[in-house]
Design a protein around this motif. Structure first.
Motif, short mmCIF file in Angstrom:
data_model
loop_
_atom_site.label_atom_id
_atom_site.label_comp_id
_atom_site.label_asym_id
_atom_site.label_seq_id
_atom_site.Cartn_x
_atom_site.Cartn_y
_atom_site.Cartn_z
N SER A 164 0.74 -1.31 0.02
CA SER A 164 -0.04 -0.02 0.15
C SER A 164 0.93 1.14 -0.04
CB SER A 164 -0.91 0.04 1.32
OG SER A 164 -0.21 0.34 2.44
N GLN A 165 0.31 2.36 0.18
CA GLN A 165 0.95 3.60 0.12
C GLN A 165 1.58 3.95 1.42
OE1 GLN A 165 -1.19 7.28 -0.21
NE2 GLN A 165 -3.10 6.47 0.99
N HIS A 166 1.11 3.19 2.59
CA HIS A 166 1.60 3.52 3.80
C HIS A 166 2.70 2.96 4.18
CE1 HIS A 166 -2.56 5.17 4.33
NE2 HIS A 166 -3.02 4.01 3.96
N GLN A 167 3.49 3.53 4.98
CA GLN A 167 4.69 3.25 5.53
C GLN A 167 4.92 2.27 6.74
OE1 GLN A 167 7.28 6.54 6.12
NE2 GLN A 167 9.25 5.14 6.43
N VAL A 168 5.33 1.23 6.74
CA VAL A 168 5.34 0.30 7.97
C VAL A 168 7.02 0.51 8.34
CG1 VAL A 168 5.55 -2.09 8.85
CG2 VAL A 168 4.02 -1.35 6.92
N ILE A 169 7.20 1.22 9.52
CA ILE A 169 8.34 1.78 9.90
C ILE A 169 9.11 0.63 11.03
CG2 ILE A 169 7.58 4.19 9.50
CD1 ILE A 169 7.29 4.29 12.74
#
Length: 314
Positions: free
Chosen positions: A25-30
């Protein structure tokens, strides 16, 4: 829509599938949190969880605290400055200080339509109870056990012949897009939380090996559901001539024979028909100790004398 900075917490395959959806997805897993490595296999070698393995493939920092109740673990998590924490079958309790740490709190992907099945084994308990529908609920986490406000639901059927393994995979299929839809809506501030009706809740307690023993005094339909709910773990079990037998597949027949429950009525290529308190259970696939799972026909080719009619299962 902004891209969220997310901490992901999860452990088994169900969780890793949802982590993969987030990575796509466009979200960032940090960062990823997962259970400490556990011994597995005959050599009892320490093995990483599916979530840890996937995170390593993507060079995502992995944290494996034994508890999130220590000040050290809480400070470490807070230092990540996440917008949100996504929890999927993690296996550790999140204390209130952790729930409050990310700016947008913590959300959970739960394998049932809440509040129907709260707890550790919603997939298995739904099948065991004879439910015809399940799904995934995305909820805002609070200090209770799966009691938080519901953010989004995705439904799916439970088929009459579903095992826990099959329903598990179907819930992954509906859960992944539901999670991304929820994340996008959170990023856009477009979700309307819904309170749960506590009076409708059931507790899906953990599965145990002790529960796997078949009780032939129960109706055939209930035993069929038990066998499917306990597949692939811990697998339903019965005994014949002091030999433990694992039951992988069976079907309930409506016909009753009047025989004592547990009596072997017939044994042929179609299966082993065993009398129950109501109806008859036909075993289709089973496993003897030290052997692989096989069809009844395969087993009768080498063990026919073991399954003579009139014998008693216990």
């Amino acid at each position: 829509m902004k891209s969220l900075r997310i901490i992901f917490a999860g452990t088994p395959e169900f969780a890793s599938a949802h982590l993969q959806a987030m990575l796509d997805s466009q979200h960032q897993v940090i960062a990823v949190y997962t259970q400490p490595d556990r011994p597995a296999g005959r050599g009892q070698k320490l093995m990483p969880s599916p979530v840890k393995s996937l995170a390593a493939q993507h060079n995502i920092p992995v944290y494996q605290p034994k508890s999130l109740r220590t000040e050290e673990a809480q400070k470490e998590l807070a230092s990540l400055n996440a917008d949100l924490m996504v929890v999927v079958a993690y296996g550790l309790i999140l204390p209130q200080v952790v729930l409050d740490t990310p700016e947008l709190g913590c959300i959970n992907v739960h394998g049932s339509i809440l509040p129907r099945w709260r707890g550790a084994a919603p997939i298995q308990r739904a099948i065991e109870a004879g439910d015809t529908e399940s799904g995934v609920t995305i909820m805002q986490m609070d200090a209770g056990l799966d009691t938080g406000d519901m953010l989004l639901k995705a439904f799916c059927p439970i088929h009459p012949d579903d095992t826990a393994s099959q329903l598990h995979d179907r819930l992954i299929t509906v859960g992944k897009p539901a999670l991304i839809q929820a994340l996008d809506a959170i990023a856009s501030n477009q979700l309307q939380p819904e309170k749960q009706d506590d009076s409708q809740a059931c507790y899906a307690h953990k599965m145990s090996k002790e529960e796997a023993i078949l009780d032939w005094q129960r109706p055939a339909q209930a035993l069929d559901r038990q066998i499917r709910a306990f597949n692939p773990w811990p697998v339903a079990i019965t005994s014949l001539d002091d030999t433990k037998i694992r039951i992988w597949e069976a079907i309930a027949l409506k016909e009753s024979t009047g025989e004592q429950p547990g009596t072997l009525i017939s044994a042929d290529k179609d299966g082993l028909d065993i009398a129950c308190s109501e109806g008859t259970l036909r075993i289709k696939r089973l496993q003897l100790a030290g052997s692989r799972a096989m069809t009844v026909q395969e087993l009768l080719n080498s063990k026919k004398a073991m399954f003579s009619t009139g014998k008693q299962f216990s």
